[in-house]
Scaffold this motif. Structure first.
Motif, PDB file in Angstrom:
ATOM      1  N   LYS A 138       0.836  -1.192   0.000  1.00 36.07           N
ATOM      2  CA  LYS A 138       0.000   0.000   0.000  1.00 36.07           C
ATOM      3  C   LYS A 138       0.882   1.258   0.000  1.00 36.07           C
ATOM      4  O   LYS A 138       1.830   1.338   0.787  1.00 36.07           O
ATOM      5  N   LYS A 139       0.598   2.202  -0.863  1.00 38.41           N
ATOM      6  CA  LYS A 139       1.326   3.466  -1.041  1.00 38.41           C
ATOM      7  C   LYS A 139       2.746   3.291  -1.592  1.00 38.41           C
ATOM      8  O   LYS A 139       3.548   4.217  -1.567  1.00 38.41           O
ATOM      9  N   GLY A 140       3.020   2.119  -2.127  1.00 37.66           N
ATOM     10  CA  GLY A 140       4.353   1.891  -2.675  1.00 37.66           C
ATOM     11  C   GLY A 140       4.536   2.463  -4.073  1.00 37.66           C
ATOM     12  O   GLY A 140       5.657   2.695  -4.537  1.00 37.66           O
ATOM     13  N   GLY A 141       3.399   2.636  -4.764  1.00 34.28           N
ATOM     14  CA  GLY A 141       3.458   3.038  -6.171  1.00 34.28           C
ATOM     15  C   GLY A 141       2.796   1.968  -7.040  1.00 34.28           C
ATOM     16  O   GLY A 141       3.104   1.818  -8.222  1.00 34.28           O
ATOM     17  N   THR A 142       1.879   1.242  -6.430  1.00 33.23           N
ATOM     18  CA  THR A 142       1.263   0.086  -7.090  1.00 33.23           C
ATOM     19  C   THR A 142       0.376   0.495  -8.271  1.00 33.23           C
ATOM     20  O   THR A 142       0.340  -0.181  -9.285  1.00 33.23           O
ATOM     21  N   ARG A 143      -0.326   1.624  -8.135  1.00 34.04           N
ATOM     22  CA  ARG A 143      -1.183   2.073  -9.235  1.00 34.04           C
ATOM     23  C   ARG A 143      -0.328   2.503 -10.423  1.00 34.04           C
ATOM     24  O   ARG A 143      -0.643   2.162 -11.562  1.00 34.04           O
ATOM     25  N   ALA A 144       0.762   3.210 -10.122  1.00 33.84           N
ATOM     26  CA  ALA A 144       1.656   3.638 -11.198  1.00 33.84           C
ATOM     27  C   ALA A 144       2.174   2.419 -11.952  1.00 33.84           C
ATOM     28  O   ALA A 144       2.132   2.372 -13.185  1.00 33.84           O
ATOM     29  N   VAL A 147       8.057  -1.775  -3.227  1.00 36.49           N
ATOM     30  CA  VAL A 147       8.392  -1.321  -1.871  1.00 36.49           C
ATOM     31  C   VAL A 147       8.948   0.093  -1.923  1.00 36.49           C
ATOM     32  O   VAL A 147       9.483   0.517  -2.934  1.00 36.49           O
ATOM     33  N   ARG A 148       8.809   0.776  -0.812  1.00 35.52           N
ATOM     34  CA  ARG A 148       9.216   2.176  -0.723  1.00 35.52           C
ATOM     35  C   ARG A 148       9.718   2.399   0.700  1.00 35.52           C
ATOM     36  O   ARG A 148       9.262   1.702   1.616  1.00 35.52           O
ATOM     37  N   ASP A 149      10.609   3.343   0.882  1.00 35.90           N
ATOM     38  CA  ASP A 149      11.106   3.651   2.221  1.00 35.90           C
ATOM     39  C   ASP A 149       9.949   3.594   3.222  1.00 35.90           C
ATOM     40  O   ASP A 149       8.977   4.339   3.084  1.00 35.90           O
ATOM     41  N   ILE A 181       4.118   7.849   6.187  1.00 35.50           N
ATOM     42  CA  ILE A 181       3.610   9.226   6.103  1.00 35.50           C
ATOM     43  C   ILE A 181       2.596   9.334   4.953  1.00 35.50           C
ATOM     44  O   ILE A 181       1.551   9.978   5.079  1.00 35.50           O
ATOM     45  N   SER A 182       2.885   8.661   3.866  1.00 32.61           N
ATOM     46  CA  SER A 182       1.966   8.656   2.730  1.00 32.61           C
ATOM     47  C   SER A 182       0.632   8.004   3.109  1.00 32.61           C
ATOM     48  O   SER A 182      -0.448   8.495   2.761  1.00 32.61           O
ATOM     49  N   ASP A 183       0.717   6.918   3.838  1.00 30.74           N
ATOM     50  CA  ASP A 183      -0.459   6.186   4.313  1.00 30.74           C
ATOM     51  C   ASP A 183      -1.298   7.101   5.220  1.00 30.74           C
ATOM     52  O   ASP A 183      -2.520   7.226   5.068  1.00 30.74           O
ATOM     53  N   PHE A 240       5.845  14.181 -11.378  1.00 30.46           N
ATOM     54  CA  PHE A 240       6.033  12.738 -11.510  1.00 30.46           C
ATOM     55  C   PHE A 240       6.116  12.356 -12.982  1.00 30.46           C
ATOM     56  O   PHE A 240       5.644  13.098 -13.850  1.00 30.46           O
ATOM     57  N   PRO A 241       6.673  11.175 -13.246  1.00 30.50           N
ATOM     58  CA  PRO A 241       6.621  10.703 -14.628  1.00 30.50           C
ATOM     59  C   PRO A 241       5.183  10.360 -15.020  1.00 30.50           C
ATOM     60  O   PRO A 241       4.402   9.902 -14.181  1.00 30.50           O
ATOM     61  N   CYS A 242       4.851  10.637 -16.256  1.00 34.57           N
ATOM     62  CA  CYS A 242       3.522  10.335 -16.776  1.00 34.57           C
ATOM     63  C   CYS A 242       3.687   9.599 -18.097  1.00 34.57           C
ATOM     64  O   CYS A 242       4.774   9.595 -18.669  1.00 34.57           O
ATOM     65  N   THR A 288      -5.099  11.751  -6.295  1.00 30.42           N
ATOM     66  CA  THR A 288      -4.814  11.068  -5.035  1.00 30.42           C
ATOM     67  C   THR A 288      -3.440  10.390  -5.070  1.00 30.42           C
ATOM     68  O   THR A 288      -3.033   9.770  -4.101  1.00 30.42           O
ATOM     69  N   LYS A 289      -2.756  10.495  -6.210  1.00 31.37           N
ATOM     70  CA  LYS A 289      -1.421   9.900  -6.321  1.00 31.37           C
ATOM     71  C   LYS A 289      -0.400  11.006  -6.448  1.00 31.37           C
ATOM     72  O   LYS A 289      -0.479  11.815  -7.376  1.00 31.37           O
ATOM     73  N   GLY A 290       0.519  11.036  -5.503  1.00 37.05           N
ATOM     74  CA  GLY A 290       1.515  12.100  -5.495  1.00 37.05           C
ATOM     75  C   GLY A 290       1.005  13.303  -4.722  1.00 37.05           C
ATOM     76  O   GLY A 290       1.081  14.426  -5.183  1.00 37.05           O
ATOM     77  N   ARG A 291       0.479  13.020  -3.548  1.00 40.80           N
ATOM     78  CA  ARG A 291      -0.027  14.101  -2.692  1.00 40.80           C
ATOM     79  C   ARG A 291       1.123  14.770  -1.954  1.00 40.80           C
ATOM     80  O   ARG A 291       2.174  14.178  -1.737  1.00 40.80           O
ATOM     81  N   THR A 292       0.874  15.995  -1.508  1.00 46.15           N
ATOM     82  CA  THR A 292       1.830  16.668  -0.638  1.00 46.15           C
ATOM     83  C   THR A 292       1.662  16.102   0.775  1.00 46.15           C
ATOM     84  O   THR A 292       0.544  15.977   1.260  1.00 46.15           O
ATOM     85  N   HIS A 293       2.762  15.753   1.391  1.00 48.50           N
ATOM     86  CA  HIS A 293       2.688  15.209   2.754  1.00 48.50           C
ATOM     87  C   HIS A 293       2.781  16.334   3.772  1.00 48.50           C
ATOM     88  O   HIS A 293       3.464  17.331   3.533  1.00 48.50           O
ATOM     89  N   PRO A 294       2.149  16.159   4.932  1.00 45.84           N
ATOM     90  CA  PRO A 294       2.316  17.179   5.979  1.00 45.84           C
ATOM     91  C   PRO A 294       3.749  17.128   6.514  1.00 45.84           C
ATOM     92  O   PRO A 294       4.431  16.114   6.379  1.00 45.84           O
TER      93      PRO A 294
HETATM   94  P1  A3P Z   1       2.187   9.826  -2.475  1.00 50.11           P
HETATM   95  O1  A3P Z   1       0.809  10.245  -2.886  1.00 50.11           O
HETATM   96  O2  A3P Z   1       2.363   9.710  -1.030  1.00 50.11           O
HETATM   97  O3  A3P Z   1       3.275  10.659  -3.116  1.00 50.11           O
HETATM   98  P2  A3P Z   1      -0.159   3.478  -4.461  1.00 50.11           P
HETATM   99  O4  A3P Z   1      -0.605   3.570  -5.877  1.00 50.11           O
HETATM  100  O5  A3P Z   1       0.457   2.155  -4.144  1.00 50.11           O
HETATM  101  O6  A3P Z   1      -1.211   3.910  -3.499  1.00 50.11           O
HETATM  102  O7  A3P Z   1       1.063   4.489  -4.285  1.00 50.11           O
HETATM  103  C1  A3P Z   1       0.888   5.867  -4.318  1.00 50.11           C
HETATM  104  C2  A3P Z   1       2.251   6.504  -4.492  1.00 50.11           C
HETATM  105  O8  A3P Z   1       2.741   6.225  -5.801  1.00 50.11           O
HETATM  106  C3  A3P Z   1       2.267   7.994  -4.397  1.00 50.11           C
HETATM  107  O9  A3P Z   1       2.427   8.338  -3.047  1.00 50.11           O
HETATM  108  C4  A3P Z   1       3.461   8.395  -5.273  1.00 50.11           C
HETATM  109  O10 A3P Z   1       4.573   8.826  -4.546  1.00 50.11           O
HETATM  110  C5  A3P Z   1       3.823   7.104  -5.987  1.00 50.11           C
HETATM  111  N1  A3P Z   1       4.044   7.212  -7.423  1.00 50.11           N
HETATM  112  C6  A3P Z   1       4.963   6.499  -8.093  1.00 50.11           C
HETATM  113  N2  A3P Z   1       4.978   6.826  -9.381  1.00 50.11           N
HETATM  114  C7  A3P Z   1       4.028   7.766  -9.553  1.00 50.11           C
HETATM  115  C8  A3P Z   1       3.584   8.498 -10.691  1.00 50.11           C
HETATM  116  N3  A3P Z   1       4.112   8.301 -11.897  1.00 50.11           N
HETATM  117  N4  A3P Z   1       2.585   9.408 -10.511  1.00 50.11           N
HETATM  118  C9  A3P Z   1       2.057   9.604  -9.283  1.00 50.11           C
HETATM  119  N5  A3P Z   1       2.441   8.931  -8.174  1.00 50.11           N
HETATM  120  C10 A3P Z   1       3.426   8.022  -8.300  1.00 50.11           C
END
Ligand code: A3P
Length: 354
Positions: A28-34, A191-193, A199-201, A298-300, A316-322
């Motif tokens: 979760k929050k590793g970048g799975t959707r990307a 996996v991600r740090d 913090i992302s979670d 981010f890369p697109c 919801t992907k690539g949010r600013t963290h507090p």
């Molecule tokens: P943040 O929103 O905290 O930056 P998941 O899809 O597993 O929920 O992971 C979400 C995270 O994917 C985002 O966390 C972001 O950092 C990361 N990510 C990796 N590649 C991305 C991309 N090309 N565009 C947007 N987010 C990306």
């Protein structure tokens, strides 16, 4: 209709629904959707858009359901569902929810959630009037993307069926269940740090429940003794070595690919190269498919699957963290270090988090 008749292919589309040969199991929050969005560009990959949650929440429905079912219920929706779906907003959100849900269903769309306008700046707004007794004026804001109602997509010979459900990685029963479906299933973990992941979670939870306590206070069982609350899921999920042990009881390490969430951002084509090799696919996705979008940060994709337009992931992907207290961050780094070392050892990869 008879299988194979023109009318049956009209109803069924072409190809066959198969169980997945490869699954993105975490984290979760590793970048799975990307990763999944990037992989879908490959002509030999067909993937489920939604998160099926079969091996954790829907297992009792059986493999037949997993393979052929329509996703009927909008049960617990993840952010990823949102990213692909329609946004709706109205003045009395809760009241309108079920009416809107039916409306969307009729249109072949799935209503996902009611969001505040402020959360989706720049979204297209349409005002819609209804004469019904409950709906009055509702503003609809949508991301135009059709919602895949079916779980497994149809595939042709040689295409790989994939899904992603990041909670599998931390689900105790998942390894045995996936192995009993097929011992040969290829598994991918992004996996991600673990500190950034936590913090992302937290940021994701905060966006849905703005009233939760601070990150700092949730981190500790007792702030003065510095005892970390390992039962908090945001922290628990990042103890990768522990979760991985569970998988290794059922799968050889070579059957699991570990993708660096950091490199998926800094060098998406490089990571995608490794993934394509692992899946036995021709390296079709290369650096030519990506561009760095400065606004998004981010890369697109230059062209999304089935489209000729550039495509970035949703809001919801690539949010600013507090901002988090640096002392707390440091304390968490110290906490994770031994688990990270163990994880590097187990995977034979140094992810460079320390
Ligand atoms: P943040 O929103 O905290 O930056 P998941 O899809 O597993 O929920 O992971 C979400 C995270 O994917 C985002 O966390 C972001 O950092 C990361 N990510 C990796 N590649 C991305 C991309 N090309 N565009 C947007 N987010 C990306």
């Amino acid at each position: 209709p008879d299988a194979g008749s023109p009318i049956s292919s009209f109803f069924n589309g072409s190809g066959t629904k198969r169980l997945p040969q490869a699954i993105i199991i975490g984290v979760k929050k590793g970048g799975t959707r990307a990763l999944l969005e990037f992989l879908r560009v490959h002509p030999d990959v067909r993937a489920v858009g939604a998160e099926p949650h079969f091996f954790d929440r829907n297992y009792e429905r059986g493999l037949a359901w997993y393979r052929i079912a329509l996703k009927e219920e909008e049960n617990e929706l993840s952010d990823d569902d949102l990213a692909c779906g329609a946004f709706v907003l109205g003045r009395s959100r809760a009241q309108h929810l079920s009416q809107l849900s039916l409306f969307f269903r009729a249109l072949g769309w799935m209503l996902l959630t009611v969001y505040d306008h402020a959360m989706i700046p720049g979204a297209r707004t349409v005002t819609w009037y209804s004469s019904g007794p409950i709906l009055t004026t509702v503003e609809l804001v949508w991301y135009m993307q059709p919602w895949p109602r079916e779980l497994m997509p149809r595939t042709l010979e040689g295409q790989i069926t994939m899904e992603k459900t990041p909670s599998y990685f931390v689900t105790k029963e998942a390894p045995a269940r996936i192995s009993s479906m097929s011992k040969g299933t290829k598994l991918i973990v992004v996996v991600r740090d673990p500190v950034t992941r936590a913090i992302s979670d937290y940021t994701q939870t905060l966006s849905k429940k703005p009233d939760i306590p601070t990150f700092e206070s949730l981190t500790f069982k007792n702030r003065t003794t510095g005892l970390i609350d390992t039962s908090w899921s945001a922290i628990q999920i990042g103890i990768y070595a522990k979760h991985l042990e569970n998988w290794l009881l059922y799968f050889p390490i070579g059957q699991i690919l570990f993708v660096s969430g950091e490199r998926l951002i800094s060098d998406p084509a490089g990571e995608l190269g490794r993934v394509q090799d692992f899946l036995g696919l021709k390296r079709i996705i290369t650096d030519k498919h990506f561009y760095f979008n400065k606004t998004k940060g981010f890369p697109c994709l230059k062209k999304a699957e089935g489209s000729s337009k550039p495509h970035c992931l949703g809001k919801t992907k690539g949010r600013t963290h507090p901002d988090i207290d640096q002392e707390v961050v440091q304390r968490l780094r110290d906490f994770y270090r031994p688990f990270n070392m163990k994880f590097y050892q187990m995977t034979g990869q140094d992810f460079g988090w320390d």
